[in-house]
Design an enzyme around this catalytic site. Structure first.
Site, PDB file in Angstrom:
ATOM      1  N   ASP A  20      50.306  45.858  50.263  1.00  0.00           N
ATOM      2  CA  ASP A  20      51.060  45.120  49.558  1.00  0.00           C
ATOM      3  C   ASP A  20      51.840  44.188  50.833  1.00  0.00           C
ATOM      4  OD1 ASP A  20      51.051  43.295  47.590  1.00  0.00           O
ATOM      5  OD2 ASP A  20      52.856  45.155  46.447  1.00  0.00           O
ATOM      6  N   ASN A  68      42.008  41.015  41.229  1.00  0.00           N
ATOM      7  CA  ASN A  68      42.557  40.132  42.809  1.00  0.00           C
ATOM      8  C   ASN A  68      41.108  39.218  42.771  1.00  0.00           C
ATOM      9  OD1 ASN A  68      43.559  42.621  45.183  1.00  0.00           O
ATOM     10  ND2 ASN A  68      44.312  41.638  43.617  1.00  0.00           N
TER      11      ASN A  68
END
Ligand code: FPP
Length: 243
Positions: A20, A68
């Site tokens: 991330d 996503n």
């Protein structure tokens, strides 16, 4: 890590990483988000090789979640291109990966991914199936809840067929029907970038995982950071609900 440090530690067998912070890394530099992912993909390459070199047996990299797909099409396309490039490159670097003993495994749903990526992933899985130094789980189009829904459907089909008594369903049946079937659960889950969430990553497998968080953004993550996480992990006492 030095040879001496390594020989003194009992390493985690399986490490999961939530990669991330790519977007923030790019923003800090006035770059497009796709540049952050590109830098993140290079770090993935390094950390994956480093993990195999120090003797980890399994690493799972969270590269693209089932959620996503909600990102702007341009960003999704840039991520798919990175996967494609990596898979093409793995084909070209087959000798290097073979020498390192990397076995690749898709942890995620093939349905929904572009056909050429699925074919490349299948080929890589097939070609590396007999390698045994380290398994690299690529979590692409992966969601922990989605994975459990699939496992429950598979078990329900066996119940319907009269193959399985509902009262006999065990935790092992569920573990055997998820993407990491046959693998140990992650001992350690690493999330950089200052977020303290699991974000649908290995929610079944993480029951007794140790967590390591850091403010470093993924594109800045180095093998020294992985060492730090492993050394911290080794200091913890894991009791698995016992005393
Ligand atoms: C989360 O950061 C990261 C992703 C959704 C993509 C991770 C993918 C890679 C690092 C590429 C991996 C490549 C291969 C070949 C496996 P974010 O974009 O949400 O960051 P932000 O929170 O700072 O916006």
């Amino acid at each position: 890590m030095t040879e001496k440090q390594l020989s003194d530690l009992i390493l985690p067998e399986h490490i999961g990483i939530i990669m991330d912070g790519n977007g923030r890394w790019a923003k800090q530099r006035g770059l497009e988000r796709s540049e952050g992912h590109k830098a993140g993909a290079n770090v993935f390459r390094n950390i994956c090789n480093y993990g195999a070199d120090i003797g980890l047996k399994y690493m799972t990299f969270y590269a693209f979640s089932t959620e996503n797909w909600k990102r702007p099409p341009k960003e999704v396309a840039s991520l798919m291109k990175l996967f494609r490039d990596y898979l093409d490159e793995a084909e070209q670097r087959v000798k290097e990966n073979e020498k390192r003993g990397l076995k690749f495994h898709l942890v995620g749903e093939k349905k929904g991914l572009p056909g050429d990526i699925v074919r490349k992933l299948d080929a890589l899985e097939r070609r590396s199936a007999d390698k045994d130094v380290m398994t690299v789980n690529l979590a692409i189009n992966y969601g922990g809840r989605d994975e459990l829904v699939h496992a429950f459907k598979a078990l329900a089909r066996r119940v319907k067929a009269g193959d399985l008594n509902p009262d006999d369903i065990s935790e092992k049946d569920i573990s055997d029907n998820i993407f990491t079937s046959g693998q140990p659960d992650p001992d350690l889950i690493i999330r950089p970038s200052g977020e303290y969430r699991l974000s649908n990553f290995m929610i079944w497998q993480a029951a007794y995982s140790e967590f390591w968080y850091s403010d470093i953004l993924w594109p800045d993550f180095t093998s020294d950071d992985l060492d730090k996480a492993i050394i911290d992990y080794c200091k913890r006492s894991r009791r698995f609900g016992g005393v």
